[in-house]
Design a protein around this motif. Structure first.
Motif, PDB file in Angstrom:
ATOM      1  N   VAL A  87     -48.233   5.272 -86.186  1.00 54.54           N
ATOM      2  CA  VAL A  87     -49.228   5.012 -87.227  1.00 54.54           C
ATOM      3  C   VAL A  87     -49.365   6.246 -88.109  1.00 54.54           C
ATOM      4  CG1 VAL A  87     -50.480   3.393 -85.743  1.00 54.54           C
ATOM      5  CG2 VAL A  87     -51.164   5.806 -85.797  1.00 54.54           C
ATOM      6  N   THR A  88     -50.063   6.064 -89.229  1.00 51.35           N
ATOM      7  CA  THR A  88     -50.400   7.183 -90.110  1.00 51.35           C
ATOM      8  C   THR A  88     -51.912   7.361 -90.121  1.00 51.35           C
ATOM      9  OG1 THR A  88     -48.475   6.758 -91.517  1.00 51.35           O
ATOM     10  CG2 THR A  88     -50.230   8.110 -92.451  1.00 51.35           C
ATOM     11  N   VAL A  89     -52.340   8.603 -90.009  1.00 53.75           N
ATOM     12  CA  VAL A  89     -53.761   8.931 -89.972  1.00 53.75           C
ATOM     13  C   VAL A  89     -54.097   9.802 -91.176  1.00 53.75           C
ATOM     14  CG1 VAL A  89     -55.590  10.112 -88.687  1.00 53.75           C
ATOM     15  CG2 VAL A  89     -53.839   8.807 -87.458  1.00 53.75           C
ATOM     16  N   GLU A  90     -55.173   9.453 -91.880  1.00 58.46           N
ATOM     17  CA  GLU A  90     -55.715  10.280 -92.955  1.00 58.46           C
ATOM     18  C   GLU A  90     -57.104  10.732 -92.537  1.00 58.46           C
ATOM     19  OE1 GLU A  90     -55.240   8.567 -97.007  1.00 58.46           O
ATOM     20  OE2 GLU A  90     -54.096   6.991 -95.958  1.00 58.46           O
ATOM     21  N   SER A  91     -57.286  12.045 -92.472  1.00 62.67           N
ATOM     22  CA  SER A  91     -58.576  12.593 -92.043  1.00 62.67           C
ATOM     23  C   SER A  91     -59.511  12.896 -93.205  1.00 62.67           C
ATOM     24  CB  SER A  91     -58.347  13.886 -91.255  1.00 62.67           C
ATOM     25  OG  SER A  91     -57.922  14.929 -92.129  1.00 62.67           O
ATOM     26  N   GLY A  92     -59.010  12.780 -94.427  1.00 64.12           N
ATOM     27  CA  GLY A  92     -59.761  13.226 -95.586  1.00 64.12           C
ATOM     28  C   GLY A  92     -59.236  14.538 -96.105  1.00 64.12           C
ATOM     29  N   VAL A  93     -58.608  15.306 -95.222  1.00 67.61           N
ATOM     30  CA  VAL A  93     -57.943  16.546 -95.602  1.00 67.61           C
ATOM     31  C   VAL A  93     -56.448  16.448 -95.300  1.00 67.61           C
ATOM     32  CG1 VAL A  93     -57.815  19.043 -95.221  1.00 67.61           C
ATOM     33  CG2 VAL A  93     -60.034  17.898 -95.203  1.00 67.61           C
ATOM     34  N   PHE A  94     -56.129  16.135 -94.046  1.00 71.57           N
ATOM     35  CA  PHE A  94     -54.735  16.063 -93.618  1.00 71.57           C
ATOM     36  C   PHE A  94     -54.286  14.606 -93.485  1.00 71.57           C
ATOM     37  CE2 PHE A  94     -56.264  20.070 -91.680  1.00 71.57           C
ATOM     38  CZ  PHE A  94     -55.434  20.952 -92.354  1.00 71.57           C
ATOM     39  N   THR A  95     -53.010  14.397 -93.782  1.00 74.73           N
ATOM     40  CA  THR A  95     -52.354  13.125 -93.496  1.00 74.73           C
ATOM     41  C   THR A  95     -51.199  13.413 -92.546  1.00 74.73           C
ATOM     42  OG1 THR A  95     -52.917  12.216 -95.665  1.00 74.73           O
ATOM     43  CG2 THR A  95     -51.117  11.161 -94.473  1.00 74.73           C
ATOM     44  N   TYR A  96     -51.149  12.692 -91.427  1.00 79.45           N
ATOM     45  CA  TYR A  96     -50.115  12.983 -90.437  1.00 79.45           C
ATOM     46  C   TYR A  96     -49.722  11.704 -89.692  1.00 79.45           C
ATOM     47  CZ  TYR A  96     -54.169  13.090 -87.248  1.00 79.45           C
ATOM     48  OH  TYR A  96     -55.309  12.783 -86.549  1.00 79.45           O
ATOM     49  N   GLU A  97     -48.548  11.756 -89.078  1.00 81.55           N
ATOM     50  CA  GLU A  97     -48.068  10.657 -88.254  1.00 81.55           C
ATOM     51  C   GLU A  97     -48.604  10.823 -86.832  1.00 81.55           C
ATOM     52  OE1 GLU A  97     -45.995   8.026 -89.525  1.00 81.55           O
ATOM     53  OE2 GLU A  97     -46.914   9.039 -91.245  1.00 81.55           O
ATOM     54  N   ALA A  98     -48.909   9.710 -86.193  1.00 77.63           N
ATOM     55  CA  ALA A  98     -49.455   9.744 -84.839  1.00 77.63           C
ATOM     56  C   ALA A  98     -48.868   8.611 -84.010  1.00 77.63           C
ATOM     57  CB  ALA A  98     -50.981   9.646 -84.867  1.00 77.63           C
ATOM     58  N   ARG A  99     -48.977   8.778 -82.717  1.00 78.17           N
ATOM     59  CA  ARG A  99     -48.559   7.747 -81.764  1.00 78.17           C
ATOM     60  C   ARG A  99     -49.816   7.141 -81.152  1.00 78.17           C
ATOM     61  NH1 ARG A  99     -45.966  10.833 -79.239  1.00 78.17           N
ATOM     62  NH2 ARG A  99     -43.898  10.471 -80.146  1.00 78.17           N
ATOM     63  N   ALA A 100     -49.940   5.823 -81.220  1.00 77.81           N
ATOM     64  CA  ALA A 100     -51.110   5.139 -80.668  1.00 77.81           C
ATOM     65  C   ALA A 100     -50.863   4.810 -79.205  1.00 77.81           C
ATOM     66  CB  ALA A 100     -51.395   3.866 -81.463  1.00 77.81           C
ATOM     67  N   VAL A 101     -51.753   5.257 -78.340  1.00 75.42           N
ATOM     68  CA  VAL A 101     -51.644   5.021 -76.901  1.00 75.42           C
ATOM     69  C   VAL A 101     -52.920   4.324 -76.437  1.00 75.42           C
ATOM     70  CG1 VAL A 101     -51.386   6.082 -74.630  1.00 75.42           C
ATOM     71  CG2 VAL A 101     -50.202   7.071 -76.615  1.00 75.42           C
ATOM     72  N   VAL A 102     -52.790   3.118 -75.923  1.00 76.00           N
ATOM     73  CA  VAL A 102     -53.941   2.366 -75.430  1.00 76.00           C
ATOM     74  C   VAL A 102     -54.329   2.913 -74.056  1.00 76.00           C
ATOM     75  CG1 VAL A 102     -54.846   0.093 -74.801  1.00 76.00           C
ATOM     76  CG2 VAL A 102     -53.228   0.324 -76.710  1.00 76.00           C
ATOM     77  N   LEU A 103     -55.564   3.378 -73.921  1.00 73.64           N
ATOM     78  CA  LEU A 103     -56.010   3.925 -72.648  1.00 73.64           C
ATOM     79  C   LEU A 103     -56.252   2.797 -71.646  1.00 73.64           C
ATOM     80  CD1 LEU A 103     -58.503   6.725 -73.765  1.00 73.64           C
ATOM     81  CD2 LEU A 103     -56.010   6.762 -73.626  1.00 73.64           C
ATOM     82  N   ALA A 104     -56.008   3.097 -70.382  1.00 68.07           N
ATOM     83  CA  ALA A 104     -56.138   2.074 -69.332  1.00 68.07           C
ATOM     84  C   ALA A 104     -56.902   2.638 -68.144  1.00 68.07           C
ATOM     85  CB  ALA A 104     -54.753   1.594 -68.889  1.00 68.07           C
TER      86      ALA A 104
END
Length: 288
Positions: A87-104
């Motif tokens: 996924v892509t995340v925008e924090s308002g300052v930084f934009t970066y690629e991330a891996r989504a991990v569903v917690l269990a």
């Protein structure tokens, strides 16, 4: 809610406001922690961007909760990231690629309990939903630098990063002022994540930006020395905050956050006053 409410139009307006104001929005999200999450459509393969509240989780990850406002159905963005976890995340300052991990299991339950302790509204969503609401970690994918900054100049980039610290400090200050005498688990995480962020930011300045400027601007030496001393002072205050958090001392943490806020605000203002003209002037000269 009005019968003609259009969630897609609402999201689009929030997204536009978020991007135009580097993460600052009004309405129901005002004063909260918000990010923009771009997923890839599970069926269409096209990108979809959604405003999502988040919880700090230390290090290079944040948590998002697929509550859909207590709907019995998982939100679309959650189904998308199950199919496409990058996924892509925008924090308002930084934009970066991330891996989504569903917690269990216990990890999910502990994270959700932290969220409920910080805001009982999550428990109401869980009650209404009639499903186990997923908690998802967004883990930043390592890359060069902290991420892309939507800034028109190096000086603006510094101001944006500083403003992000100002906003987070204001949130943590309010959170430590609210409630009883003990620190909740999520508040402890919020404080420690802030401490880690300040450590990393100042280490980056000390080891990369200041030597770069010293080489090209020897006249910068007195400013650099003052900023270095202020970094050392702020490091002491950050360590005092860590100690108060480790002791689960809410009054102590509240006092340390106030001290840190006052000294950091003065430091950031001085740094902007001295560095923004220097950096932007150098950038203009190099572009000629």
């Amino acid at each position: 809610m009005p019968s003609d409410f259009d969630p897609y139009d609402f999201n689009r307006r929030v997204i536009d406001e978020f991007r135009a104001n580097h993460g600052r929005v009004g309405g129901p999200f005002e004063g909260g922690r918000l990010l923009l999450l771009t997923t890839t459509g599970a069926r269409t393969g096209t990108p979809h961007t959604t405003p999502v509240g988040y919880l700090p989780d230390g290090g290079d990850r944040v948590l998002v909760i697929a509550s859909a406002g207590g709907s019995p159905r998982h939100p679309d963005w959650y189904r998308n990231l199950l199919a496409h976890p990058r996924v892509t995340v925008e924090s308002g300052v930084f934009t970066y690629e991330a891996r989504a991990v569903v917690l269990a299991g216990d990890e999910r339950d502990q994270a959700f309990a932290r969220a409920v302790e910080a805001d009982p509204g999550w428990a109401e969503y869980q009650r209404k939903a009639g499903r186990v609401i997923p908690v998802v970690a967004l883990e930043r994918i390592a890359g060069p630098g902290p991420g892309h900054i939507e800034a028109g100049s190096p000086g603006e980039a510094i101001r944006l990063v500083h403003d992000a610290f100002r906003r987070e400090l204001a949130l943590v200050r309010q959170e430590t002022a609210d409630g009883g005498s003990s620190l909740g688990a999520q508040l402890r995480v919020n404080c420690l994540t802030l401490c880690q962020g300040l450590d990393n930011h100042h280490a980056g300045e000390d080891t990369m930006m200041f030597p770069f400027l010293a080489e090209r601007h020897p006249e910068f030496a007195p400013v650099r020395e003052r900023l270095r001393r202020e970094h050392e002072r702020i490091a002491v205050l950050v360590e005092e905050l860590r100690r108060a958090v480790a002791a689960e001392d809410r009054d102590g943490a509240r006092a340390e956050v106030v001290r840190l806020t006052e000294e950091l605000e003065a430091h950031l203002a001085y740094e902007e006053e001295q560095l923004v003209p220097l950096l932007d002037g150098a950038a203009r000269r190099s572009s000629r």
